[in-house]
Design a protein around this motif. Structure first.
Motif, mmCIF file in Angstrom:
data_model
loop_
_atom_site.group_PDB
_atom_site.id
_atom_site.type_symbol
_atom_site.label_atom_id
_atom_site.label_comp_id
_atom_site.label_asym_id
_atom_site.label_seq_id
_atom_site.Cartn_x
_atom_site.Cartn_y
_atom_site.Cartn_z
ATOM 1 N N SER A 1 -53.485 31.443 -11.710
ATOM 2 C CA SER A 1 -52.816 32.205 -10.655
ATOM 3 C C SER A 1 -53.544 33.471 -10.213
ATOM 4 O O SER A 1 -53.301 33.965 -9.117
ATOM 5 C CB SER A 1 -51.403 32.593 -11.114
ATOM 6 N N TYR A 2 -54.423 34.007 -11.035
ATOM 7 C CA TYR A 2 -55.104 35.251 -10.692
ATOM 8 C C TYR A 2 -56.100 35.022 -9.564
ATOM 9 O O TYR A 2 -56.815 34.029 -9.545
ATOM 10 C CB TYR A 2 -55.818 35.827 -11.920
ATOM 11 N N ARG A 3 -56.163 35.939 -8.623
ATOM 12 C CA ARG A 3 -57.102 35.866 -7.510
ATOM 13 C C ARG A 3 -57.936 37.140 -7.481
ATOM 14 O O ARG A 3 -57.398 38.241 -7.466
ATOM 15 C CB ARG A 3 -56.376 35.709 -6.169
ATOM 16 N N THR A 4 -59.241 36.954 -7.475
ATOM 17 C CA THR A 4 -60.154 38.091 -7.450
ATOM 18 C C THR A 4 -60.524 38.504 -6.036
ATOM 19 O O THR A 4 -61.019 39.610 -5.828
ATOM 20 C CB THR A 4 -61.466 37.749 -8.182
ATOM 21 N N GLY A 5 -60.362 37.589 -5.092
ATOM 22 C CA GLY A 5 -60.826 37.838 -3.741
ATOM 23 C C GLY A 5 -62.240 37.336 -3.521
ATOM 24 O O GLY A 5 -62.749 37.337 -2.405
ATOM 25 N N GLU A 6 -62.895 36.905 -4.579
ATOM 26 C CA GLU A 6 -64.238 36.310 -4.504
ATOM 27 C C GLU A 6 -64.066 34.802 -4.651
ATOM 28 O O GLU A 6 -63.727 34.311 -5.728
ATOM 29 C CB GLU A 6 -65.141 36.846 -5.617
ATOM 30 N N ALA A 7 -64.288 34.059 -3.576
ATOM 31 C CA ALA A 7 -64.013 32.620 -3.552
ATOM 32 C C ALA A 7 -64.743 31.856 -4.654
ATOM 33 O O ALA A 7 -64.152 30.986 -5.308
ATOM 34 C CB ALA A 7 -64.369 32.038 -2.188
ATOM 35 N N GLU A 8 -66.000 32.182 -4.901
ATOM 36 C CA GLU A 8 -66.766 31.463 -5.928
ATOM 37 C C GLU A 8 -66.201 31.720 -7.318
ATOM 38 O O GLU A 8 -66.118 30.806 -8.139
ATOM 39 C CB GLU A 8 -68.235 31.866 -5.872
ATOM 40 N N MET B 1 -62.816 29.912 -12.003
ATOM 41 C CA MET B 1 -61.681 30.054 -12.931
ATOM 42 C C MET B 1 -60.838 28.784 -12.959
ATOM 43 O O MET B 1 -60.283 28.433 -13.994
ATOM 44 C CB MET B 1 -60.811 31.254 -12.552
ATOM 45 N N LYS B 2 -60.759 28.083 -11.847
ATOM 46 C CA LYS B 2 -59.971 26.848 -11.791
ATOM 47 C C LYS B 2 -60.639 25.700 -12.538
ATOM 48 O O LYS B 2 -59.996 24.703 -12.835
ATOM 49 C CB LYS B 2 -59.703 26.464 -10.341
#
Length: 140
Positions: A26-33, A38-39
């Motif tokens: 669920s965490y999003r860093t804002g960096e797509a890569e 993480m997924k």
């Protein structure tokens, strides 16, 4: 890890495995890569030694051990609330031997610089950091 790579993370305790899985999902860093990477981390709940024993020889690039430090670094208190749920057993030499069997490139241990674990477990090469941490490396 690359776009095709994957990581399998073993967590002994159910609570920490669940928290890790939920956090990575669920965490999003804002960096797509980074978010995509993480997924690709698969969380397995159970004993890491059992997991290593089930793997084939030379079946992964790197085995990375990040055990809960037996002597906590007080300046890094972010994990303090989780210590009671963590597996606090010392890393076994048998796990390092299994890691050497399955890793094609290297085995890495994150540990306190002065802990004595590197010597006990046969990590002859260490890479110090700017903190009280170091990384032990066994090249395969």
């Amino acid at each position: 890890m690359g776009e095709e790579g994957s990581v399998t993370a073993w967590e002994h305790g159910r609570v920490l495995a669940y928290l890790l899985e939920q956090g990575l999902g669920s965490y999003r860093t804002g960096e797509a890569e980074f978010d995509a990477a993480m997924k690709r981390v698969a969380i397995r709940q159970g004993d890491h030694l059992d997991g290593l024993r089930a793997m084939e020889d030379n079946s992964c690039d790197i085995v990375y051990f990040d055990p809960m430090f037996r002597a906590p670094i007080q300046e890094s208190s972010g994990l303090s609330p989780l210590r009671s749920a963590a597996d606090d057993r010392p890393l076994e030499a048998a796990a390092v031997e299994e890691a050497r069997r399955v890793a094609r490139r290297c085995v890495i241990l994150k540990e306190g610089r002065q802990s004595g674990e590197f010597e006990r477990l046969g990590f002859r090469e260490t890479v110090p950091t700017g903190s009280k941490l170091a990384y032990g490396v066994i090249r395969c």
